[in-house]
Write an enzyme that holds these catalytic residues in place. Structure first.
Site, PDB file in Angstrom:
ATOM      1  N   ASP A 321       0.861  -1.173   0.000  1.00  0.00           N
ATOM      2  CA  ASP A 321       0.000   0.000   0.000  1.00  0.00           C
ATOM      3  C   ASP A 321       0.908   1.237   0.000  1.00  0.00           C
ATOM      4  O   ASP A 321       2.139   1.150   0.135  1.00  0.00           O
ATOM      5  CB  ASP A 321      -0.965  -0.036   1.188  1.00  0.00           C
ATOM      6  CG  ASP A 321      -2.225   0.785   0.909  1.00  0.00           C
ATOM      7  OD1 ASP A 321      -2.180   1.662   0.022  1.00  0.00           O
ATOM      8  OD2 ASP A 321      -3.250   0.579   1.580  1.00  0.00           O
TER       9      ASP A 321
HETATM   10  C1  BGC Z   1      -5.189   3.019   0.063  1.00  0.00           C
HETATM   11  C2  BGC Z   1      -5.324   1.943  -0.971  1.00  0.00           C
HETATM   12  C3  BGC Z   1      -5.210   2.523  -2.360  1.00  0.00           C
HETATM   13  C4  BGC Z   1      -3.916   3.281  -2.470  1.00  0.00           C
HETATM   14  C5  BGC Z   1      -3.675   3.877  -3.839  1.00  0.00           C
HETATM   15  C6  BGC Z   1      -3.997   3.907  -0.174  1.00  0.00           C
HETATM   16  O1  BGC Z   1      -3.985   5.006   0.667  1.00  0.00           O
HETATM   17  O2  BGC Z   1      -5.103   2.422   1.339  1.00  0.00           O
HETATM   18  O3  BGC Z   1      -6.558   1.287  -0.809  1.00  0.00           O
HETATM   19  O4  BGC Z   1      -5.293   1.502  -3.308  1.00  0.00           O
HETATM   20  O5  BGC Z   1      -3.917   4.324  -1.515  1.00  0.00           O
HETATM   21  O6  BGC Z   1      -4.590   4.877  -4.112  1.00  0.00           O
END
Ligand code: BGC
Length: 798
Positions: A321
């Site tokens: 993430d």
């Molecule tokens: C979130 C993810 C997301 C990623 C990219 C993160 O802050 O937890 O779910 O896919 O950002 O946008």
């Protein structure tokens, strides 16, 4: 006020006094501890329904393994590439850059993946650089958060779970995949499959609620619809179930917070939707921000390597993430070695890269420790070249499977024709209506009479922006139909008054503008008084749920209850339509409103879909995929909890109760939802009252529409194992089927049960099937219903 919408309570336990529980010992009912044998849990049951359009099914048909084996010709091509790649080129493949990092130069250096760029011309431009200006011509994998639609924004996933119809989730993902692929995206960070018992947590909106079986069925349906049999197709993308793992259970409900849980709980409650997604073919996965038992998701070799890659045979890649690798040590985005906070399991950026790579994380999002320190780590023998090659192989494998080496570019001229077609818009309207849940309907307040005038009142009544919910892709506010417009289209004699405003404000702005003023209430009352019937549009803004939007108080924000009370005082018949992304505490609303429709965030056709339900063109048939508590103090409260030695009984002191709550129940339980008609279940029959541990039986039940209108019922099948080697949930959903019946019509619904339904994971991670009695319940919600039982003969361990 403390009434509950449950059909029946849990069986009361024996009265036990302080310090004692002598009478509480239950007999083991002839059960023996398990014997060891091997079982392959037979999940595969039924046939694939093509094209992402699914007939309502019992759920099981989604849960079969369709993962393709590795293709030897692809593996040979990867071998060829790997043998020619320098270490630097390999490390670049592990880089996953955000849109703001994806410069021409970064791609020229060989960055493996980019997310957040959605302009097809820019995607083509970057792809040209990758395939024409890098030494080995390896294409970039472009990714995006298509969570509930790309441009055609569907209901939030929690709403779609309320449909209890995998066809709704599949339609959303079929269209979302086509629209995403049309601009050149080949991976979506979706489905979000985190099971959650935390209504305070804003991201509960993105998942399928609290139940692992429903969550698994929805996850598998989404993966199949988005990937198809072959995601190199022009309208398909690779999926990425997230957030691996147990991100849905943060302590205190605060996003990103830590969690601590037993192996059995992890495997029985939180992992099943991931397993279902992987079995359905999901080829990438995202490791989570949170730590389980002190180990952060992107540094967790137990979940990433032992379970996901080895046990489940996942041969795709895991991306971290956003800055989650850097967060192993210090506050992002400082890199490499500054910042005082973070999980504190790595000393510095190099150490973070070592931990994450060795745990099984293959691709690093936004932070750049793999690229920055990979060479040093290999040189010092802290990360093996084999591990680097494995990570690169997994990423290249997905790129080959996505067809990127053959077709790296998109045809920009085709984008418009593939985006938000009239059929897509119609499908969204249908999905939104099927996702709504009727929570209360006293005196047949609903359906409304389109021949009478309507006043739409409330801060969300003429609101396009919030209808899209959190994660709106590239959806536009102007695509959304407001509730006022939707109702007016079916009843021109409709007026509107806002009453108050709810605005989105995040720190450092003060969040004091959530229906904080009653200045507009007099006008709202006057508008209501001038109409025959009133629709109150209340709830949360889309910014009040979603990522980083936890709430400690889950009441209706601001003075919205006062607005209800003012409207009630007019004596006009009224319904509260709720737009929100989480379970709310609705005791006061329930006590004051004659009718309540839970509409969630319904997507672009919000107003039309809600009007379809309010005027009775569509009979509401959704059911709650998550428990609505009376009070936030009851959280976590969920239907499939384990029993205690002293089950809750508010009338007796020495029980598991709250002294200040006169009930043990939630306000609205899992599986609950009303219709405009009535149904009766009867004739629960089992094909046999014994089931060999390696066999299967079927349960059938008749469902009849006993009312005067057509409508939908969701028949639900629950199991309980009363005596097991570890305490088993009081009920577990193991089958459901949404049926549409005309007045007087009866349908027989069939559920197949096997080892996968009666077994469970123990604390050493083994799936065990134990001999003995299994109680079975068939009903229209998670309590009450028809009951029977059968005996499992023999045992199995996997
Ligand atoms: C979130 C993810 C997301 C990623 C990219 C993160 O802050 O937890 O779910 O896919 O950002 O946008």
């Amino acid at each position: 006020m403390w009434h509950s919408r449950r059909a029946g309570g849990l069986p009361k336990g024996p009265a036990v006094g302080p310090g004692g529980g002598a009478g509480a010992w239950r007999s083991r009912r002839g059960r023996r501890r398990l014997a060891a044998l091997t079982v392959v849990c037979a999940l595969a049951l039924s046939t694939l329904v093509a094209g992402g359009v699914f007939a309502a099914d019992s759920g099981d048909s989604q849960l079969r393994t369709t993962r393709a084996a590795a293709d030897p010709s692809i593996e040979r091509r990867i071998d060829g590439l790997l043998s020619r790649m320098t270490l630097d080129e390999k490390l670049q493949q592990l880089a996953l850059l955000a849109d703001f990092q994806a410069t021409d130069d970064a791609v020229r250096k060989g960055a493996g993946s980019v997310f957040g760029v959605t302009d097809p011309a820019r995607i083509n431009q970057l792809q040209h650089i990758a395939v024409e200006q890098t030494r080995l011509h390896i294409p970039v994998l472009f990714a995006f958060d298509t969570i509930h639609g790309f441009r055609t924004i569907f209901p939030i996933p929690l709403a779609e779970a309320s449909s209890f119809d995998p066809g709704v989730a599949a339609t959303d993902f079929r269209i979302g995949a086509r629209e995403s692929a049309a601009v050149g995206l080949k991976q979506i960070y979706s489905p979000m499959v985190d099971i959650s018992h935390e209504p305070r947590w804003g991201r509960i909106a993105e998942g399928a609620g609290e139940d692992p079986f429903l969550g698994s069925v929805m996850a598998a349906a989404r993966v199949r619809a988005a990937q198809g049999g072959d995601y190199s197709a022009a309208d398909k993308v690779a999926t990425s179930p997230k957030h691996f793992a147990a991100y849905g259970q943060p302590e205190g409900g605060r996003d990103y917070n830590t969690t601590d849980m037993s192996e059995q709980r992890l495997r029985n409650l939180y992992l099943p939707p991931f397993k279902a997604a992987v079995d359905a073919g999901a080829d990438t996965a995202m490791c989570s921000f949170n730590a389980i038992n002190g180990v952060p998701g992107c540094a967790n070799s137990h979940t990433e390597t032992d379970i996901l890659k080895r046990e489940w045979g996942f041969d795709g890649f895991i991306e971290s993430d956003y800055t989650a690798v850097a967060e192993l040590r210090a506050c992002p985005p400082k890199n490499p070695n500054e910042g005082p906070c973070g999980h504190g399991v790595a000393a510095d950026g190099k150490d973070a890269a070592r931990l994450a790579l060795n745990a099984g994380t293959d691709s690093e999002m936004v932070s750049t420790n793999f690229v920055d320190f990979g060479k040093q780590l290999v040189d010092e023998g802290l990360v093996s070249m084999a591990r680097i090659d494995d990570a690169v192989r997994r990423i290249l494998r997905v790129k080959f499977r996505a067809g990127l080496f053959k077709n790296p570019f998109v045809d920009v001229s085709q984008v418009a024709a593939k985006t938000m077609t009239p059929a897509d818009v119609a499908a969204e309207r249908n999905a939104a209506a099927r996702s709504m849940v009727l929570l209360k309907n006293d005196n047949q307040t609903l359906p409304l009479d389109p021949g009478k005038s309507v006043a739409v009142i409330g801060p969300l009544g003429n609101d396009q922006h919030d209808m899209l919910g959190p994660w709106w892709g590239v959806g536009r506010d102007t695509d959304a139909v407001t509730l006022f417009d939707g109702i007016k289209a079916q009843d021109p004699n409709t007026t509107f008054a806002e009453g108050c405003k709810i605005l989105d404000r995040d720190p450092p702005d003060p969040p004091n503008d959530e229906c904080g003023s009653d200045a507009g209430f007099d006008e709202a009352v006057a508008t209501a008084q001038a109409a025959d019937q009133v629709v109150l549009a209340l709830g949360e803004t889309r910014g009040e749920s979603g990522e980083a939007e936890s709430r400690s108080n889950i009441d209706l924000p601001g003075k919205q209850q006062e607005l209800i009370d003012r409207i009630k005082a007019t004596g006009k018949p009224f319904v509260v339509v709720l737009f929100n992304g989480r379970p709310l505490t609705l005791d006061k609303v329930d006590a004051s409103a004659p009718a309540i429709l839970e509409a969630w965030f319904p997507g672009i056709q919000a107003g039309n879909a809600a009007a379809d339900v309010l005027f009775g063109k569509v009979s509401p048939g959704g059911k709650l995929p998550v428990t609505f508590p009376h009070s936030v103090g009851q959280v976590p409260i969920y239907y499939n909890h384990e029993p205690t030695g002293r089950p809750c009984d508010p009338t007796f002191k020495w029980n598991s109760r709250y002294r200040d709550l006169p009930t043990c129940d939630p306000l609205y339980e899992f599986g609950y939802g009303l219709s405009y008609t009535t149904f009766q279940l009867s004739n629960l029959k089992l094909s046999s009252h014994t089931m060999p541990a390696d066999g299967r039986i079927t349960a059938t039940v008749d469902v009849k529409n006993t009312g005067a209108r057509g409508g939908d019922e969701v028949v639900q099948l629950y199991l309980h194992d009363p005596v097991a080697s570890i305490s088993q949930p009081v009920r577990r959903l193991r089958g459901f089927q949404r049926v549409t019946l005309d007045p007087g019509q009866t349908r027989t619904v069939t559920f197949t049960l096997d080892a996968s339904d009666v077994g469970f994971y123990d604390n050493s991670g083994r799936f065990v099937v134990e001999p003995g009695t299994i109680d079975l319940f068939a009903g229209d919600r998670s309590s009450g219903g028809l009951t029977d039982s059968f005996t499992v003969v023999g045992s199995r361990t996997r």
